[in-house]
Design a protein around this motif. Structure first.
Motif, PDB file in Angstrom:
ATOM      1  N   GLU A 104     -15.234  39.452  -1.723  1.00  0.00           N
ATOM      2  CA  GLU A 104     -16.656  39.027  -1.384  1.00  0.00           C
ATOM      3  C   GLU A 104     -16.263  38.165  -0.123  1.00  0.00           C
ATOM      4  OE1 GLU A 104     -18.283  37.350  -4.615  1.00  0.00           O
ATOM      5  OE2 GLU A 104     -19.223  39.183  -5.116  1.00  0.00           O
ATOM      6  N   GLY A 105     -15.050  37.912   0.274  1.00  0.00           N
ATOM      7  CA  GLY A 105     -14.653  37.182   1.451  1.00  0.00           C
ATOM      8  C   GLY A 105     -14.757  35.824   1.144  1.00  0.00           C
ATOM      9  N   TRP A 106     -14.471  35.069  -0.148  1.00  0.00           N
ATOM     10  CA  TRP A 106     -14.211  33.667  -0.363  1.00  0.00           C
ATOM     11  C   TRP A 106     -12.669  33.541  -0.305  1.00  0.00           C
ATOM     12  CZ3 TRP A 106     -18.138  30.534  -1.456  1.00  0.00           C
ATOM     13  CH2 TRP A 106     -19.235  31.077  -1.767  1.00  0.00           C
ATOM     14  N   VAL A 107     -12.633  32.605   0.397  1.00  0.00           N
ATOM     15  CA  VAL A 107     -10.934  32.052   0.519  1.00  0.00           C
ATOM     16  C   VAL A 107     -10.672  31.196  -0.631  1.00  0.00           C
ATOM     17  CG1 VAL A 107      -9.565  30.779   1.939  1.00  0.00           C
ATOM     18  CG2 VAL A 107     -11.092  32.314   3.035  1.00  0.00           C
ATOM     19  N   HIS A 108      -9.685  31.303  -1.293  1.00  0.00           N
ATOM     20  CA  HIS A 108      -9.425  30.494  -2.391  1.00  0.00           C
ATOM     21  C   HIS A 108      -8.420  29.452  -1.773  1.00  0.00           C
ATOM     22  CE1 HIS A 108     -11.034  33.242  -5.706  1.00  0.00           C
ATOM     23  NE2 HIS A 108     -11.286  33.842  -4.720  1.00  0.00           N
ATOM     24  N   THR A 109      -8.866  28.119  -1.947  1.00  0.00           N
ATOM     25  CA  THR A 109      -7.930  27.039  -1.540  1.00  0.00           C
ATOM     26  C   THR A 109      -6.769  26.615  -2.063  1.00  0.00           C
ATOM     27  OG1 THR A 109      -9.158  25.418  -2.425  1.00  0.00           O
ATOM     28  CG2 THR A 109     -10.342  26.186  -0.472  1.00  0.00           C
ATOM     29  N   GLY A 110      -6.999  26.576  -3.434  1.00  0.00           N
ATOM     30  CA  GLY A 110      -5.745  25.935  -4.265  1.00  0.00           C
ATOM     31  C   GLY A 110      -6.086  24.708  -4.502  1.00  0.00           C
TER      32      GLY A 110
END
Length: 693
Positions: free
Chosen positions: A512-518
């Motif tokens: 869905e285009g979400w960047v998972h930052t950590g």
């Protein structure tokens, strides 16, 4: 383009707005900026980086733009001497130079028949820049933007292996470099390690005997070598008009600093970067409308670049530092910026130096009372404006940065709330903690609102260019139902993929285009987010407890005592140990008190002896334990033994990344003997008795 002012009255209780119907199991709802919502590209918005330059050019054509302090001594001198003034190039002059350089670069690609790097169905013509910050760095980058080339920046401090990897990975045929790097490049070429590199352009003149030798060497290894002056002359003979680029075109490949693995090449488009420039126009402004920034943070890092784009679109000026960390304050005091992008380590040093310099006498009591009173007002009203305490107490601290700073942004790592509060009251300006972001979202995600009385320790709510959500991290006990979880971000500022790296792309960007930052965040009732943990660098101790090593380091590092601190854990052990590099002033104070004899901060031999003293080490651990108590660290999260070292972690010894983050494996290897010996002592009975080595 014009700045968009804040509303007349800010509602600090509503900083993030929930998007209806977006909440799902395992995640919070999506949240957007509560003031402006989600602001995307529109037909009249900034869409490409050449537009950023053109806006600045239209506003300030014949005004100073890029400045530097000329070098008065020989470049080979151990202690270089720079002029006490800046030499400037105007926007019009930089415009002529970028067109000449861009035209010549296009000719080199055509003449050489160089192919670009292919990835994700795109072909990108890559051009490298390997240099410390200087006007030429920025002018070359402007040229690449305007002529459809993809800039690949290399940190000035990169070692041979990283340079070889990036040049090869990005298939760079043309590289701009400072003279100090030419030999290293030619050695790599001689060894056949960078066959894709065809031509090097030296940013310094090669019209010398040394330059003649380098040219002959380059010829021997089959690499073209010319200097920037020659390239500009070539371009001036047939200046081409800049190419038409779109927001979908790739502008640069920015490599992450690689704390635990091989650097990843983040592909960023013109649209990604200009969405951030557009967002920075909301709520931010400069005195007189034009920014004045001292460039000292590495331009190879996305944070410095987006700050400079913001200044350019205001028609402002950028002065370049002498690239000597020890001379940073002198650079600031000469240049007098009104905008100061920085990182926690710099603000920590200002805090520590101010606290240490206050002393214990009458002066110290007045200083502490001034801090107490202004912090009280800050917590009540959010105000930190100019007043009698600034005249009496804080004027000298403000003068450290030149005396004219009106806007400070602080990013790249967490900062202790007490340090942030001190900076706000001592410098009496708008301090934005939570220029929070990462390379993958162009350094932009969250930010605090000005004069928010309860924002210290948070990184604020969503920026207008993106939305955020929190997702469950069950292994660490964080659940979105409690408004706690991994921060995910989505917007036009977010990248789409890593260069030639499908695995890491899939792990970072979901369908869905979400960047998972950590990063693990906690959202309060007002919509502000506090960074509370890190998904990466999590380890399990022998008894099964999970510990976040970076989080613990950041909390301990708030102590004025610790110049640097490294926390180490072993899965076969039940407790943590660490390496402390103390601030000399604080080490001298503790040593004098414990040893009963005066130890001066300038006496390196005496400090080295004190660092080996068992009682001094115990006292240092005791001070750190106070910081642990203040931050309510659990018993298993606290350091039980420490090694005290006066040998700092540096980029040069391989223990820091170019962005000054600790390389965990290398830091451990540097102190492996000492850390293993701490564990060999067996289970500690108390933290105070544990500092035996």
């Amino acid at each position: 383009m014009s700045f968009v002012p804040w509303p007349e009255k800010l509602d600090y209780t509503r900083q993030a707005e929930e998007v209806p119907g977006t909440k799902r199991a395992g995640q919070t709802a999506h949240y957007r900026n509560a003031i402006w919502g989600l602001v995307g590209h529109t037909p009249d918005s900034i869409q490409t980086l050449p537009q950023v330059f053109d806006i600045g050019l239209a506003k300030s054509r014949h005004e100073p733009f890029l400045g530097h302090r000329p070098l008065l001594s020989s470049p080979s001198t151990d202690t270089p001497v720079h002029a006490g003034y800046y030499v400037w190039q105007t926007y019009a002059e930089v415009d002529q130079r970028r067109k000449a350089i861009g035209s010549a670069v296009c000719k080199l690609f055509e003449r050489g028949g160089w192919e670009g790097v292919r990835d994700g169905g795109r072909e990108m013509q890559t051009v490298g820049i390997w240099s410390a910050n200087r006007p030429e760095w920025q002018i070359v980058d402007f040229a690449l933007h305007a002529y459809g080339k993809v800039g690949v920046s290399l940190y000035d401090t990169l070692g041979k292996d990283s340079v070889e990897y990036i040049i090869t990975h990005a298939a760079i045929p043309l590289l701009f470099a400072s003279s100090s790097h030419i030999s290293a490049l030619l050695k790599l070429a001689h060894q056949g390690l960078i066959p894709c590199l065809k031509t090097i352009v030296c940013l310094d003149s090669l019209q010398s005997e040394e330059g003649h030798v380098l040219r002959e060497w380059a010829g021997d290894v089959g690499v073209g070598l010319l200097d920037l002056g020659q390239l500009e002359e070539e371009g001036q003979r047939e200046v081409r008009e800049p190419m038409r680029v779109s927001k979908h075109d790739v502008a640069c490949i920015c490599y992450t600093s690689g704390t635990t693995s091989t650097p990843k090449g983040v592909i960023l488009t013109h649209g990604n970067l200009t969405s951030v420039t557009q967002t920075n126009l909301y709520g931010n402004t400069f005195p007189g409308g034009k920014g004045r920034l001292l460039s000292y943070l590495p331009l190879a890092h996305i944070y410095e670049r987006i700050c400079q784009h913001f200044v350019v679109v205001s028609g402002g000026s950028i002065g370049f530092s002498t690239n000597n960390p020890l001379a940073l304050l002198a650079d600031l005091q000469l240049f007098k910026p009104n905008f100061f992008p920085t990182v926690p380590r710099v603000l920590n040093r200002i805090y520590q130096a101010s606290i240490a310099g206050a002393g214990d006498g009458v002066r110290g009591r007045v200083f502490r009372e001034a801090v107490r009173r202004k912090v009280g007002v800050l917590r009540e009203t959010g105000g930190s404006g100019w007043g009698v305490w600034d005249v009496v107490v804080f004027r000298k601290i403000q003068a450290m940065l030149g005396g004219r700073v009106a806007l400070i942004t602080c990013g790249s790592a967490p900062i202790a709330p007490e340090v942030m509060e001190f900076v706000r009251v001592a410098l009496s300006c708008d301090v934005i903690e939570g220029a929070y972001g990462m390379t993958e979202n162009c350094g932009t995600c969250l930010r605090v609102l000005p004069n928010d009385p309860h924002s210290s320790g948070t990184v604020g709510g969503p920026q207008p260019c993106n939305e955020v959500k929190l997702i469950d991290v069950p292994a660490m006990g964080y659940h979105a139902e409690d408004r706690r979880g991994e921060i995910c971000v989505r917007g036009e500022n977010c990248f789409g993929r890593y260069l030639k790296d499908d695995k890491n792309t899939r792990e970072t960007v979901d369908a869905e285009g979400w960047v998972h930052t950590g990063d693990v965040g906690e959202m309060d009732a007002c919509g502000r987010i506090r960074i509370i943990d890190r998904v990466k660098n999590i380890m399990k101790l022998a008894q099964g407890e999970y510990v976040a090593l970076e989080k613990i380091e950041n909390l301990y590092s708030a102590s004025p005592l610790a110049a640097q601190l490294f926390v180490h854990g072993d899965a076969l052990q039940s407790y943590l140990v660490g390496v402390v590099v103390p601030e000399p002033v604080h080490l001298a104070s503790i040593a004098s008190r414990i040893l009963g004899a005066q130890v001066k901060a300038e006496d390196a031999k005496a400090l080295a002896g004190a660092a080996q003293d068992e009682k001094v080490r115990a006292a240092i651990l005791g001070e750190l334990d106070k910081e642990a108590g203040k931050n309510v660290l659990k018993g298993f999260e606290r350091l039980k033994r420490i090694h005290v070292s006066l040998d700092p972690f540096t980029v040069e010894n391989g223990c820091l990344t170019p962005t000054l983050k600790i390389r965990r494996k290398d830091a451990y290897n540097k102190h492996k003997v000492e850390l293993d010996a701490l564990y060999a002592l067996g289970e500690p009975t108390s933290s105070q008795a544990a500092a035996k080595l």
